[in-house]
Design a protein around this motif. Structure first.
Motif, short mmCIF file in Angstrom:
data_model
loop_
_atom_site.label_atom_id
_atom_site.label_comp_id
_atom_site.label_asym_id
_atom_site.label_seq_id
_atom_site.Cartn_x
_atom_site.Cartn_y
_atom_site.Cartn_z
N GLU A 1 -0.44 -34.29 -44.78
CA GLU A 1 -0.86 -35.14 -43.66
C GLU A 1 0.07 -36.33 -43.49
OE1 GLU A 1 -4.97 -36.00 -44.48
OE2 GLU A 1 -5.64 -33.97 -43.96
N ILE A 2 0.51 -36.90 -44.60
CA ILE A 2 1.50 -37.99 -44.53
C ILE A 2 2.77 -37.49 -43.85
CG2 ILE A 2 3.01 -39.52 -45.87
CD1 ILE A 2 0.13 -40.48 -45.84
N THR B 1 -3.88 -48.34 -37.17
CA THR B 1 -3.12 -48.73 -35.98
C THR B 1 -3.99 -49.57 -35.04
OG1 THR B 1 -3.66 -46.55 -35.06
CG2 THR B 1 -1.46 -46.83 -36.01
N SER B 2 -5.27 -49.22 -34.92
CA SER B 2 -6.18 -49.97 -34.04
C SER B 2 -6.34 -51.41 -34.50
CB SER B 2 -7.56 -49.29 -33.99
OG SER B 2 -7.46 -47.95 -33.55
N ASN B 3 -6.50 -51.59 -35.81
CA ASN B 3 -6.64 -52.94 -36.37
C ASN B 3 -5.40 -53.79 -36.12
OD1 ASN B 3 -8.20 -51.32 -39.13
ND2 ASN B 3 -9.28 -52.47 -37.55
N LEU B 4 -4.23 -53.19 -36.29
CA LEU B 4 -2.99 -53.94 -36.10
C LEU B 4 -2.81 -54.33 -34.63
CD1 LEU B 4 -0.41 -55.14 -37.22
CD2 LEU B 4 0.66 -52.87 -37.07
N THR C 1 9.90 -55.45 -38.37
CA THR C 1 9.66 -54.19 -39.08
C THR C 1 8.22 -53.75 -38.83
OG1 THR C 1 9.06 -55.35 -41.15
CG2 THR C 1 11.36 -54.64 -40.89
N LEU C 2 8.05 -52.44 -38.79
CA LEU C 2 6.72 -51.86 -38.54
C LEU C 2 6.49 -50.73 -39.55
CD1 LEU C 2 4.12 -51.41 -36.82
CD2 LEU C 2 5.51 -49.91 -35.35
N LEU C 3 5.41 -50.84 -40.32
CA LEU C 3 5.02 -49.79 -41.27
C LEU C 3 3.51 -49.65 -41.15
CD1 LEU C 3 6.00 -49.60 -45.09
CD2 LEU C 3 4.10 -48.41 -44.00
N ILE C 4 3.04 -48.56 -40.54
CA ILE C 4 1.61 -48.41 -40.27
C ILE C 4 1.24 -46.93 -40.20
CG2 ILE C 4 1.86 -48.41 -37.76
CD1 ILE C 4 -0.93 -50.25 -39.74
N GLY C 5 0.00 -46.61 -40.58
CA GLY C 5 -0.51 -45.26 -40.39
C GLY C 5 -1.25 -44.67 -41.57
N VAL C 6 -1.03 -45.20 -42.78
CA VAL C 6 -1.66 -44.57 -43.94
C VAL C 6 -3.18 -44.64 -43.87
CG1 VAL C 6 -1.68 -46.64 -45.43
CG2 VAL C 6 -1.54 -44.34 -46.45
N ASN C 7 -3.73 -45.70 -43.30
CA ASN C 7 -5.19 -45.80 -43.25
C ASN C 7 -5.80 -44.95 -42.14
OD1 ASN C 7 -5.79 -47.78 -45.45
ND2 ASN C 7 -4.39 -49.03 -44.22
N ASN D 1 -9.49 -40.65 -42.28
CA ASN D 1 -9.74 -39.42 -41.52
C ASN D 1 -9.91 -39.65 -40.02
OD1 ASN D 1 -9.73 -37.56 -43.80
ND2 ASN D 1 -11.71 -38.47 -44.38
N LYS D 2 -9.11 -40.57 -39.49
CA LYS D 2 -9.13 -40.80 -38.05
C LYS D 2 -8.49 -39.59 -37.34
CE LYS D 2 -10.64 -45.09 -38.39
NZ LYS D 2 -12.00 -45.49 -37.92
N GLU D 3 -8.89 -39.39 -36.10
CA GLU D 3 -8.26 -38.32 -35.31
C GLU D 3 -6.77 -38.62 -35.18
OE1 GLU D 3 -9.45 -35.52 -34.05
OE2 GLU D 3 -11.48 -35.86 -34.83
N PHE D 4 -5.96 -37.60 -35.38
CA PHE D 4 -4.51 -37.81 -35.31
C PHE D 4 -4.10 -38.30 -33.92
CE2 PHE D 4 -0.09 -36.59 -34.65
CZ PHE D 4 0.50 -37.11 -35.78
N SER D 5 -4.86 -37.91 -32.91
CA SER D 5 -4.54 -38.32 -31.54
C SER D 5 -4.56 -39.84 -31.38
CB SER D 5 -5.52 -37.69 -30.55
OG SER D 5 -6.86 -38.08 -30.86
N ILE D 6 -5.35 -40.53 -32.22
CA ILE D 6 -5.38 -42.00 -32.16
C ILE D 6 -4.01 -42.54 -32.55
CG2 ILE D 6 -6.38 -44.10 -33.16
CD1 ILE D 6 -8.99 -42.53 -33.54
N TYR D 7 -3.48 -42.03 -33.64
CA TYR D 7 -2.14 -42.44 -34.05
C TYR D 7 -1.11 -42.04 -33.00
CZ TYR D 7 1.98 -43.07 -37.05
OH TYR D 7 3.19 -43.48 -37.57
#
Length: 257
Positions: free
Chosen positions: A192-193, A107-110, A127-133, A138-144
């Motif tokens: 996690e997904i 998400t940060s890269n996008l 359209t938006l599809l993001i989050g698998v990376n 293993n990024k903190e979920f709070s970032i997402y």
């Protein structure tokens, strides 16, 4: 004298008969002319029908490897297939597609890429599809949790500020691929997904954003190997076509508004 009277009466009868015949002929002639005119009058011209108008719409797809189509051909990735499906099913529609996506993006890269590329804010469809990376790295979920809403708001801005023009697509589950099966814990990947997708769906539902689930399609990857690309990790052209089958009805509604 009597004979003279008879002649007068006979002449008068003949005169009256001639007058009657004359008027009868005149009336018949007029009626004949009326019918004749009616027969040769040209049929009225048909009402002009409105001609279909050529319509061009712009579409921007935001994401990561699942949007750029890692390991499949350029026209095989889902945004290209969606573009083709819309153009083939909606008469005279032309779709101008732009993609901001790259393999490995979080998400940060996008967010950073959108800032750098500064796309215009006049897209009919986003359209938006993001989050698998975020999950894979293993990024903190709070970032997402903080950046996904930010990306949705960016998508709305790109869609002329109209949230009904935005479609969020769920994250595929790579646990059901040969690559995922070689990981230490495929079950944990799926869990996690699910967490990421549950958050995204909840946010979209609360904010009136369309959310399309395609994750279950990718979970057929082990029993249907043709849903996995040759790299053993990403969706195949076939899988993306199934994504499009689900996305297209909403996308079609958006572009025809």
């Amino acid at each position: 004298m009597a004979n003279f009277s008879i002649h007068i009466k006979t002449a008068l009868h003949l005169f009256i008969l001639m007058v009657v015949v004359f008027f009868f002929n005149q009336c018949s002639s007029e009626n004949t002319n009326f019918v004749s005119i009616a027969k040769i009058s040209p049929a009225p011209y048909p009402e002009p029908q409105p001609q279909p108008v050529n319509k061009k719409v712009s579409y921007i797809a935001l994401g990561d490897s699942y949007t750029i189509g890692q390991s499949v051909c350029v026209t095989c990735r889902f945004p290209e297939q969606l573009k083709k499906k819309l153009e083939s099913t909606i008469p005279n529609l032309s779709v101008d597609l732009k993609i901001i996506a790259q393999t490995g993006w979080t998400t940060s890269n996008l967010i950073q890429a959108i800032k750098e590329q500064q796309p215009t804010s006049d897209y009919k469809l986003v359209t938006l599809l993001i989050g698998v990376n975020n999950q894979y790295q293993n990024k903190e979920f709070s970032i997402y949790g903080s950046e996904f809403p930010q990306l949705v708001q960016s998508a709305i801005k790109l869609a002329k500020g109209n949230k009904t023009n935005v479609i969020v697509v769920s994250i595929p589950d790579y646990a059901y691929t040969p690559f995922g099966q070689r990981s230490a814990n495929p079950t944990q990947i799926s869990a996690e997904i699910d967490r990421y997708n549950a958050f995204a769906k909840s946010y979209c539902d609360s904010n009136g954003i369309a959310f399309i689930n395609i994750t279950d399609i990718t979970r057929q990857g082990l029993i249907e190997p043709n849903l996995v690309a040759t790299d053993g990790l990403h969706p195949s052209e076939k899988a993306y076509s199934l994504f499009v089958d689900r996305i297209a009805p909403k996308a079609s509604e958006v572009v025809q508004k």
